[in-house]
Design an enzyme around this catalytic site. Structure first.
Site, PDB file in Angstrom:
ATOM      1  N   ARG A 541      89.048  45.698  25.009  1.00  0.00           N
ATOM      2  CA  ARG A 541      87.750  45.682  24.343  1.00  0.00           C
ATOM      3  C   ARG A 541      87.885  46.077  22.878  1.00  0.00           C
ATOM      4  O   ARG A 541      88.705  46.940  22.521  1.00  0.00           O
ATOM      5  CB  ARG A 541      86.788  46.662  25.009  1.00  0.00           C
ATOM      6  CG  ARG A 541      86.272  46.234  26.346  1.00  0.00           C
ATOM      7  CD  ARG A 541      85.079  47.078  26.771  1.00  0.00           C
ATOM      8  NE  ARG A 541      85.385  48.506  26.761  1.00  0.00           N
ATOM      9  CZ  ARG A 541      84.460  49.469  26.736  1.00  0.00           C
ATOM     10  NH1 ARG A 541      83.181  49.147  26.690  1.00  0.00           N
ATOM     11  NH2 ARG A 541      84.813  50.739  26.762  1.00  0.00           N
ATOM     12  N   SER A 605      96.711  52.738  26.509  1.00  0.00           N
ATOM     13  CA  SER A 605      96.866  53.444  27.791  1.00  0.00           C
ATOM     14  C   SER A 605      98.226  53.189  28.435  1.00  0.00           C
ATOM     15  O   SER A 605      98.315  52.720  29.580  1.00  0.00           O
ATOM     16  CB  SER A 605      95.727  53.052  28.728  1.00  0.00           C
ATOM     17  OG  SER A 605      94.486  53.310  28.122  1.00  0.00           O
ATOM     18  N   ASP A 659      93.832  56.212  27.555  1.00  0.00           N
ATOM     19  CA  ASP A 659      92.503  56.113  28.167  1.00  0.00           C
ATOM     20  C   ASP A 659      92.030  57.427  28.757  1.00  0.00           C
ATOM     21  O   ASP A 659      90.822  57.697  28.794  1.00  0.00           O
ATOM     22  CB  ASP A 659      92.462  54.997  29.213  1.00  0.00           C
ATOM     23  CG  ASP A 659      93.593  55.074  30.221  1.00  0.00           C
ATOM     24  OD1 ASP A 659      94.473  55.949  30.073  1.00  0.00           O
ATOM     25  OD2 ASP A 659      93.621  54.244  31.156  1.00  0.00           O
TER      26      ASP A 659
END
Length: 830
Positions: A541, A605, A659
């Site tokens: 994203r 992440s 993350d």
């Protein structure tokens, strides 16, 4: 007496007139196709009322759970006793079931009578008689000293709470023994056997005759999922989805439901279709107002219904010159077997039988009388067949809808004297069923061995299921962790954390405890516009985040999701980061911000080593990424280089986090007490705010710093070997990184479905699932997606796997809390 040849001659000429005369007189008994479809729709609504917890207490169709959860699959074997009680006679059977390569059933049985005084006496005397007959049977076969499992077919309306407990709701079929209604009939039989003390048996299951019929036919045809009885009484059963059966806890699998459809209409649902003859039958019965549908169909009442019609037609001067006889007026003189014989159309045998029966009743029948009597029988039995078809069609539609099938293929197991002995009943029933449900391919299979064999089959299936359940539990026990084991995992995780924090042992630690250089969580004063990039899986994203402080703190976000093609995940690092930059440019264009320069936070992440907040050295790819030229490199630099190649905009990368850190910071904005971040998704990881004095890899002893644990690698040095199952090892060996991320492979969404698939493969290979038949699709890696675990609710084999992962994850989270908060070991309460 009328000779056969003259009667045959008259038959042709008189047939039309007599049929018209009777049809006009009995027009209320002759149902149109619309009437029959309407009855079917009414019955479907009554089924729904019986299935629903809220409406079941007042429903006429009780839809009773039988706790029979499977039909035979052909693997059943062993010796079983069966007791079949459903009328004035009952049977005791010894059933030997073999499954060595081919299905084979051998039976020995003995029929015993029940005297009428016992049918209407005290219940204890009835069960004493049954126990005496059972003892006699065992003695004759020389097996009185063996304790064999027994299935009890008890063909009366009962309420069951488990497979071997059945509370009699009400007697039917002429039984009136006191002290039984409202009692457990299995308990009464056990008490009678115990009172004798000369033999012992294991009563495994109690069923009714419809369930027995379905199970008997299900042994020969595995498509059989409906049982139907049309004999002295009438009833049906079928395999219902547990999710629809609200009167029993649980949603998984199927259960056989005993419809007790003889009571259809007891609430007035059939009042507009019941005739004066039906009402007279009911008024003269032992149970007025009850079993009204049964009284319109079954063999106990069909002959009497014909007799009442003949009496009424005679009184109206339409038969026998208006002259009745004492025999005709006597209840029960016209047997249902007469109806079957009179409707035999072969060579006018039916008309000859009509003459014979009518003469036996003291009448002097003319050819017209014989013809009219035959037509009365036809009208009564046709109505019975069509009413039965209407309710059976409703059951078929229910099964079809449950399976969401455009076309249903199924088998109905059928038993009962009317169905078997009446020459036209079965044909009429089949024809009407196929007209009502043309989208169902229905096979009707006669039960040649009676419901007694079915009781043995239920017992055999129950034993098979119990054995398979025990074997499955043995396998699943390897996936269950005890409290002591979880405490041991917690202890080992704590030791791994300590090694990761210490400078001397860090390089060899599996739990890397990486410093993130994030030194504080939000305090609510933050404000401004920021870009964020979130990369942690096959999708990523790009976000615009607007943070406003003050009295009305708020966060406004705009985002767009982009996919990362598999070839880019597995290609070069330059291709990967060029793709990311191209997507950022598209997002800025989308937001009308081309050329804008905003601070960017980069959520990356994957395991990284950081020496400052805006630098992250990728240690190794996980989650299926394999892009070359990235491991050992600073991902922020790789991103900036790609921006420079693009030349369309510039980025100010302020921070790179993973993350888990992002999760902690997001929640920390809402809750200042948040100091731990946890991710359990495609992968798994955790972070937390550690005291600087414990972070030996970074200079300084004051304040806090967020530590990225990278706990997915826990176990890479064998720390979890004694907890790993063969399924975990198989998943690891077949992964893209064998020996790595061992803990993550026991927990995360990328692997949970694959663990379950391997459990299912093992069960199937052992014959514990799917009848031992392994599909090619189940052999395919990745075919059982992790999302299925969420979709298949309360499914025991999956629950266990999920439970293990949750328990392990909770355990190490508690360990983390103990580490952060200094809690005692007693903090683990699972």
């Amino acid at each position: 007496m009328i000779a056969s040849h003259p009667l045959a001659y008259y038959c042709t000429e008189l047939h039309h007139d007599q049929v018209q005369k009777v049809d006009k007189y009995l027009y209320h008994l002759r149902l149109s196709d619309e009437n029959i479809m309407d009855v079917s729709m009414r019955f479907r609504r009554e089924m729904d009322r019986g299935l629903c917890r809220d409406t079941n207490p007042t429903a006429a169709i009780k839809m009773l759970p039988t706790f029979v959860r499977s039909t035979p699959d052909g693997t059943e074997h062993g010796d079983f006793l069966a007791l079949d009680l459903g009328g004035t006679n009952f049977r005791v059977l010894l059933v030997k079931v073999s499954a060595n390569g081919k299905q084979k059933v051998e039976m020995e049985n003995q029929i015993y009578a029940i005297p009428e005084d016992l049918m209407r006496g005290h219940g204890s005397e009835l069960f004493d008689h049954i126990a005496e007959c059972l003892a006699n049977f065992l003695s004759k076969l020389g097996i009185k000293d063996k304790k064999l499992p027994l299935g009890f077919t008890f063909s009366f309306p009962c309420q069951q709470t488990k497979l071997d407990e059945s509370i009699l709701v009400s007697w039917t079929k002429g039984f009136k023994a006191s002290g039984v209604e409202g009692k457990d009939v299995v308990g009464m039989l056990r008490a009678a056997i115990k009172k004798r003390g000369d033999f012992d048996i294991d009563i495994v299951a109690v069923i009714n005759d419809t369930v027995g019929t379905m199970m008997t036919c299900g042994y020969d045809d595995h498509h059989c999922e409906i049982g139907l009885i049309v004999g002295t009484g009438t009833n049906a059963c079928y395999m219902e989805e547990m999710r629809n059966l609200q009167t029993v806890e649980g949603d998984e699998g199927r259960m056989c439901v005993n419809l007790e459809w003889g009571a259809f209409g007891d609430d007035g649902a059939l009042d507009d279709l019941r005739t004066s003859f039906d009402r007279e039958i009911d008024a003269g019965s032992l149970n007025p107002g009850k079993q009204l549908f049964e009284k319109m169909i079954s063999g106990m009442y069909m002959g009497e219904l014909v007799r009442l019609i003949l009496v009424e037609m005679t009184k109206d001067g339409l038969l026998f010159q208006g002259k009745t006889t004492p025999e005709l007026l006597n209840t029960g003189q016209f047997q249902t077997s007469f109806v079957s014989a009179i409707e035999n159309e072969k060579d006018n045998e039916g008309l000859l039988k009509a003459e014979q029966v009518l003469l036996s009743l003291g009448l002097e029948p003319s050819p017209e009388d014989c013809m009219a009597t035959q037509r009365v029988c036809q009208v009564v039995s046709t109505r019975a067949a069509h009413l039965c078809a209407a309710t059976l069609a409703a059951v078929l539609r229910q099964i079809r809808d449950n399976k969401a099938a455009e076309r249903l293929r199924t088998t109905v197991g059928v038993d009962g004297s009317v169905y078997k002995n009446h020459p036209q009943f079965a044909r009429r029933l089949h024809k009407m069923v196929r007209a009502l449900v043309p989208d169902c391919d229905v096979r009707f299979l006669r039960s040649e061995d009676g419901s007694g064999k079915g009781a043995a089959m239920v017992t055999a299936v129950a034993q098979r299921l119990a054995k398979q359940h025990a074997e499955r539990q043995c396998v699943l026990d390897t996936l269950r962790l005890s409290r002591a084991q979880l405490l041991e995992v917690k202890k080992r995780m704590g030791e791994g954390m300590a090694r990761g924090l210490a400078r001397d042992t860090h390089s060899n630690a599996t739990v890397k405890m990486l410093p993130t250089y994030v030194r504080s969580t939000p305090n609510g004063t933050e404000q401004g516009d920021f870009l964020a990039l979130d990369l942690g899986g096959t999708n990523f994203r790009v976000l615009l985040v607007r943070v406003r402080s003050g009295k009305k703190r708020r966060v406004e976000m705009h985002d767009k999701i982009y996919a990362i093609p598999q070839d880019i995940m597995q290609g070069t690092g330059e291709e990967l980061f060029d793709h990311i930059v191209h997507c950022i440019a598209d997002f800025l264009e989308h937001m009308g911000m081309r050329g804008a320069s905003l601070p960017l936070g980069f959520t990356f992440s994957f395991p990284c080593r950081q020496s400052r907040l805006d630098q992250g050295i990728l240690l190794k790819w996980t989650k299926g990424f394999k892009a070359t030229g990235c491991e050992g490199q600073d991902v922020v630099t790789l991103l900036k280089d790609a921006v420079h190649r693009h030349e369309g905009f510039d980025l100010d990368v302020v921070a790179v986090v993973n993350d888990t850190v992002g999760t902690m910071m997001t929640c920390g904005y809402e809750d200042p007490h948040c100091e731990v971040g946890l991710i359990v998704g495609t992968g798994t990881n955790a972070c937390y705010m550690e005291e600087m004095e414990n972070v030996e890899l970074v200079e300084g002893n004051t304040g806090h710093m967020c530590v990225n644990m990278e706990w997915g690698a826990f176990g890479e040095h064998g720390e979890l070997d004694d907890f790993c199952t063969p399924f975990d090892r198989t998943v690891d060996e077949c992964s893209s990184n064998p020996g790595k991320q061992r803990y993550e492979k026991m927990i995360s969404g990328m692997y949970l479905g694959e663990i379950v698939r391997n459990v299912l493969l093992d069960f199937t290979a052992k014959g514990l699932l799917f009848c031992g038949r392994l599909s090619e699709r189940l052999k395919t890696r990745g075919i059982f997606e992790t999302k299925f675990l969420s979709q298949i609710e309360r499914y025991v084999r999956i629950q266990v796997c999920v439970c293990v992962c949750v328990c392990v994850c909770v355990c190490v989270c508690v360990c983390l809390c103990v580490w952060v908060c200094g809690c005692s070991e007693g903090a683990l309460h699972l």
